[in-house]
Scaffold this active site. Structure first.
Site, mmCIF file in Angstrom:
data_model
loop_
_atom_site.group_PDB
_atom_site.id
_atom_site.type_symbol
_atom_site.label_atom_id
_atom_site.label_comp_id
_atom_site.label_asym_id
_atom_site.label_seq_id
_atom_site.Cartn_x
_atom_site.Cartn_y
_atom_site.Cartn_z
ATOM 1 N N LYS A 29 35.720 52.240 41.758
ATOM 2 C CA LYS A 29 36.233 51.373 42.818
ATOM 3 C C LYS A 29 36.987 50.192 42.212
ATOM 4 C CE LYS A 29 31.688 49.194 42.883
ATOM 5 N NZ LYS A 29 30.361 49.208 43.473
ATOM 6 N N ARG A 63 22.788 45.663 53.363
ATOM 7 C CA ARG A 63 24.246 45.601 53.419
ATOM 8 C C ARG A 63 24.656 46.733 54.354
ATOM 9 N NH1 ARG A 63 27.413 45.622 47.694
ATOM 10 N NH2 ARG A 63 26.894 47.823 47.799
ATOM 11 N N TYR A 94 48.581 19.155 34.681
ATOM 12 C CA TYR A 94 48.438 18.585 36.023
ATOM 13 C C TYR A 94 47.347 17.519 36.113
ATOM 14 C CZ TYR A 94 51.431 22.080 38.247
ATOM 15 O OH TYR A 94 52.486 22.845 38.634
ATOM 16 N N MET A 111 49.201 27.967 37.416
ATOM 17 C CA MET A 111 49.329 29.295 38.006
ATOM 18 C C MET A 111 49.691 30.353 36.954
ATOM 19 S SD MET A 111 51.730 30.584 41.130
ATOM 20 C CE MET A 111 51.161 29.397 42.319
HETATM 21 C C1 PLP Z 1 29.320 49.296 42.618
HETATM 22 C C2 PLP Z 1 28.168 50.114 42.959
HETATM 23 C C3 PLP Z 1 27.403 50.732 41.939
HETATM 24 C C4 PLP Z 1 27.620 50.488 40.464
HETATM 25 O O1 PLP Z 1 26.998 49.265 40.100
HETATM 26 P P1 PLP Z 1 27.027 48.744 38.597
HETATM 27 O O2 PLP Z 1 26.116 47.586 38.610
HETATM 28 O O3 PLP Z 1 28.436 48.355 38.307
HETATM 29 O O4 PLP Z 1 26.564 49.850 37.745
HETATM 30 C C5 PLP Z 1 26.423 51.637 42.321
HETATM 31 N N1 PLP Z 1 26.177 51.881 43.630
HETATM 32 C C6 PLP Z 1 26.858 51.265 44.635
HETATM 33 C C7 PLP Z 1 26.514 51.590 46.040
HETATM 34 C C8 PLP Z 1 27.863 50.360 44.329
HETATM 35 O O5 PLP Z 1 28.523 49.758 45.317
#
Ligand code: PLP
EC number: 5.1.1.1
Length: 750
Positions: A416, A514, A642, A691
């Site tokens: 992701k 969540r 700045y 920036m």
């Molecule tokens: C991002 C995520 C993981 C991976 O977590 P890490 O701590 O990066 O290993 C596993 N399960 C879910 C549902 C996640 O959102």
């Protein structure tokens, strides 16, 4: 204990590790194809065995002991390659690998330097099989066949067990006699006779080297009595092995693929795959003469010309005497724009006559052609901030975690947010080649981008929006369903499209609060699922809220208990058991008892273990680098940047560097005592990060010049350190590196 001969000590240690295991071990040597045969055998056998193998092309006096050292008692098969450049070297490698089965891939001209002649080279390589039970090789290499016959009759005669030879041939009788090789539409069908039985396989390659490598693998599969269908299925799905490639962004919207290895058409095909995966409409191939192929040049370059034609390459630049000499072989390809130069210098003189824009360029030249000079011109950029991503290190990290899993436990990898900022399909492709089971993205668009780049693995989408469901089905993306609303909408779309048994993933909330079904939702969920046949629950999972914190151990155990109970209820109602998974990186490390059927690896793959216990095994895969734009001397009493926040208390030398918060360098660092690395020394930030730029104090570093490299993070300065300074976590730093920072991918394997 201190030793003087460190390599010998390392080798002895590895040999002693090896002597502790009584499992089949395949030893591979030969001039070409060792790494590919090893990786293909791995692809073919990974579901049957827990395999330990050489990483990349670790086949040297140091690489071999490091590979064998990885053996542990979970492994049921070893596959190691051995390469030598001088007489006398194979004996030590044999003691370390002790192969029970040998494969001698072929013999060519490479590395002849250290040897008197090829017979001496063959005999030296054969030392690898002094204690082997079986040797697989191609009889059609006349000299190799002769040497092996002699080796088995004389050298091996004295040992108690004879050496069983499993030869293959296209010309004469052999253990596997090849009857026909038919090439069609990118695939090759090979038929043979093995133990009076007709056998056949198909591979997704057509070049001669791949066919040879595949037959060597096939011989092993036949010898190991793997069922014919399983062999055929595996062979049909063989994947190309990434060679030593670097992919860079060039000027004028070009992508430059750099491969400093050019001695056969197999590696060319692989590089061309990578070229075409860049999704650029135009493609240019710049190629040097192919050295050390051992093939007749007319045949070689005719085949090259055909390959370029089949692939629809637009422009070809051939560099070297041989290519220039055989330039007429490319005449048949009318659509190809072709240019030939006798050497690299000659091409560089004409470089300004060529326009490179909106295209992917493959640069593939044997080392002696010094193609790096061409890549420099193509990539020319004065101020560049780049993030390098070492894909080989990433694969090594993957193995660190896999070794902690029970055999058969699957691996889902979280890619992701562009693989935590490391890059999308480049990372996914390497993971696919490394045999992970699942990929996971956050949004449907990320998944579609992976599919468009040719990724075939199953992909789970964690936060699919309801209006993307039809697109997801079109692209074979598997949704995470976490409440009745997402479930019922998905079912409506699936029924409308008319799919059956579509794989989906059910998310359970066991305490993270969540996304996910709560325990009280289960009755409604099961009652609903009972009625729909368009879905198959591929997996059920939940997420740990505090796996990385020992203070919450009891809570984690409570989450795991609830998870198991909820999974049980679901399975009972479904009448089948979907895959169960719970652990993220921290969970994999801290809770081996909760690995269940699959784990979800994220941060650890990118080289970070928040528990710290794996830090000496993991490699940080990325480095962020920029350059110094300007250096100036500033007197005491002046201020920097700045709001005049950077106070100069004595005469200082200040460097302005080309990175700012828009690149993802957190502005919060301005408040602390953060530094960057210049010439391997810390240069503290001074003033507020702007920036696109910021300033660092280089008063105490000698001989720094404008244009010098600056390391923002990398091996000498971990991301974790930056995160601590900025009061955040590594995840935020990694995913925050902005898209305008060029990614450069490094592949160490060959
Ligand atoms: C991002 C995520 C993981 C991976 O977590 P890490 O701590 O990066 O290993 C596993 N399960 C879910 C549902 C996640 O959102």
């Amino acid at each position: 204990m201190r030793v003087t001969a460190t390599v010998t000590a390392l080798q002895q240690l590895a040999a002693s590790v090896r002597s502790g295991f009584d499992i089949p071990v395949i030893g591979i040597t030969g001039s070409n194809g060792k790494t590919i045969v090893k990786e293909w055998l791995y692809q073919l056998l990974k579901d049957r065995f827990s395999i330990v193998r050489s990483p990349g092309s670790y086949n040297s006096q140091i690489g071999v002991p490091l590979s064998v050292w990885k053996m542990n008692d979970q492994h049921t098969l070893g596959i190691f390659e051995a390469g030598i450049s001088e007489p006398g070297e194979m004996e030590s490698l044999e003691r370390i690998i002790r192969p029970t089965v040998g494969i001698f891939t072929n013999i060519g001209e490479a590395h002849n330097q250290g040897f008197l002649n090829s017979r001496q080279k063959i005999n030296e390589k054969l030392q690898l099989f002094r204690h082997a039970e079986v040797l697989i090789y191609c009889k059609d290499y006349y000299e190799l066949n002769e040497a092996i016959q002699l080796f088995s009759q004389t050298v091996r005669k004295s040992s108690d067990k004879p050496l069983q030879l499993i030869s293959w041939s296209q010309k004469t009788e052999a253990a596997l006699q090849i009857l026909s090789i038919r090439k069609e539409q990118g695939r090759t069908e090979i038929e043979g006779l093995f133990q009076d039985r007709k056998v056949s396989v198909q591979i997704p390659f057509v070049d001669a080297a791949s066919v040879e490598n595949a037959i060597n693998c096939w011989c092993y599969m036949l010898y190991a009595a793997i069922p014919d269908e399983e062999i055929a299925d595996g062979m049909a799905l063989l994947k190309p092995i990434a060679m030593r490639l670097e992919i860079r962004q060039g000027d004028n919207n070009t992508i430059v693929i750099n491969d400093a290895y050019n001695s056969d058409l197999t590696s060319l095909q692989i590089a061309l795959d990578t070229l075409q995966q860049q999704n650029m409409t135009a493609q240019t191939v710049i190629l040097s003469d192919m050295l050390q192929t051992g093939r007749a040049e007319v045949a070689l370059y005719s085949e090259l010309s055909e390959i370029l034609q089949k692939r629809g390459i637009r422009r070809f630049i051939g560099i070297g005497n041989a290519l220039t000499h055989y330039s007429h072989l490319f005449d048949a390809n009318k659509d190809l724009q072709k240019y030939f130069f006798r050497d690299t210098a000659d091409f560089l003189r004409h470089f300004k006559d060529f326009v490179f824009e909106n295209e992917a360029v493959l640069l593939k030249g044997s080392r002696s052609f010094a193609f790096e000079k061409i890549s420099l011109l193509l990539e020319q950029r004065i101020h560049q901030t780049v993030m390098t991503v070492n894909l080989s290190a990433m694969v090594q990290n993957l193995q660190v975690f896999r070794r902690r899993l029970k055999p058969g436990t699957r691996t889902m990898v979280m890619v992701k947010a562009s693989s935590y900022g490391s890059g999308g399909h480049e990372v996914a492709r390497v993971l696919e080649q490394s045999g992970v089971d699942y990929l996971t993205v956050a949004y449907a668009d990320e998944g579609v981008a992976l599919r468009k780049a040719g990724i075939e693995l199953p992909i789970m989408v964690m936060s699919p929006s309801i209006d993307a469901f039809d697109r997801m089905i079109l692209w074979r993306l598997e949704p995470e369903l976490f409440n009745m609303r997402s479930l019922t909408h998905f079912v409506a779309v699936a029924e409308n499209i008319g799919v059956k048994d579509y794989p989906v993933h059910i998310k359970l909330d066991t305490g993270m609060h969540r996304l996910g079904f709560m325990e009280s939702d289960l009755d409604e969920l099961t009652a609903y699922l009972d009625k729909c046949s368009c879905l198959r629950i591929a997996s059920v999972f939940s997420h740990l809220a505090a796996a990385d914190d020992q203070a919450h151990r009891a809570f984690t155990q409570q989450q795991a208990g609830l998870f198991q109970r909820m999974c049980g209820k679901l399975s009972d109602a479904l009448g089948y058991r979907p895959l169960m998974h719970l652990c993220n990186t921290a969970g994999i490390v801290q809770y081996p008892e909760y690995h269940f059927d699959m784990v979800r690896l994220g941060l650890g793959l990118y080289g970070i273990d928040s528990s710290g216990s794996l830090n000496n095994q993991l490699r940080q895969i990325s480095a962020l680098k920029t350059v110094i734009a300007q250096i100036k001397e500033v007197d005491a009493g002046e201020t920097i940047g700045y709001s005049r926040k950077g106070k100069v208390d004595r005469h200082k030398r200040i460097a302005t560097i080309c990175i700012g918060y828009a690149d993802g360098y957190p502005r919060a660092l301005s408040r602390g005592n953060a530094y960057v690395m210049i010439s391997n020394k810390p240069a503290p930030l001074i003033g507020i990060i702007a920036m696109d730029m910021c300033m660092v104090d280089i008063t105490d570093i000698d001989q720094v010049q404008e244009g010098d490299e600056v390391i923002i993070f990398g091996d000498a300065l971990p991301i974790q350190q930056l995160a601590d300074w900025a009061g955040t976590i590594p995840y935020e730093i990694m995913t925050g590196i902005s898209q305008r920072v060029k990614r450069v991918y490094i592949n160490e394997t060959q």
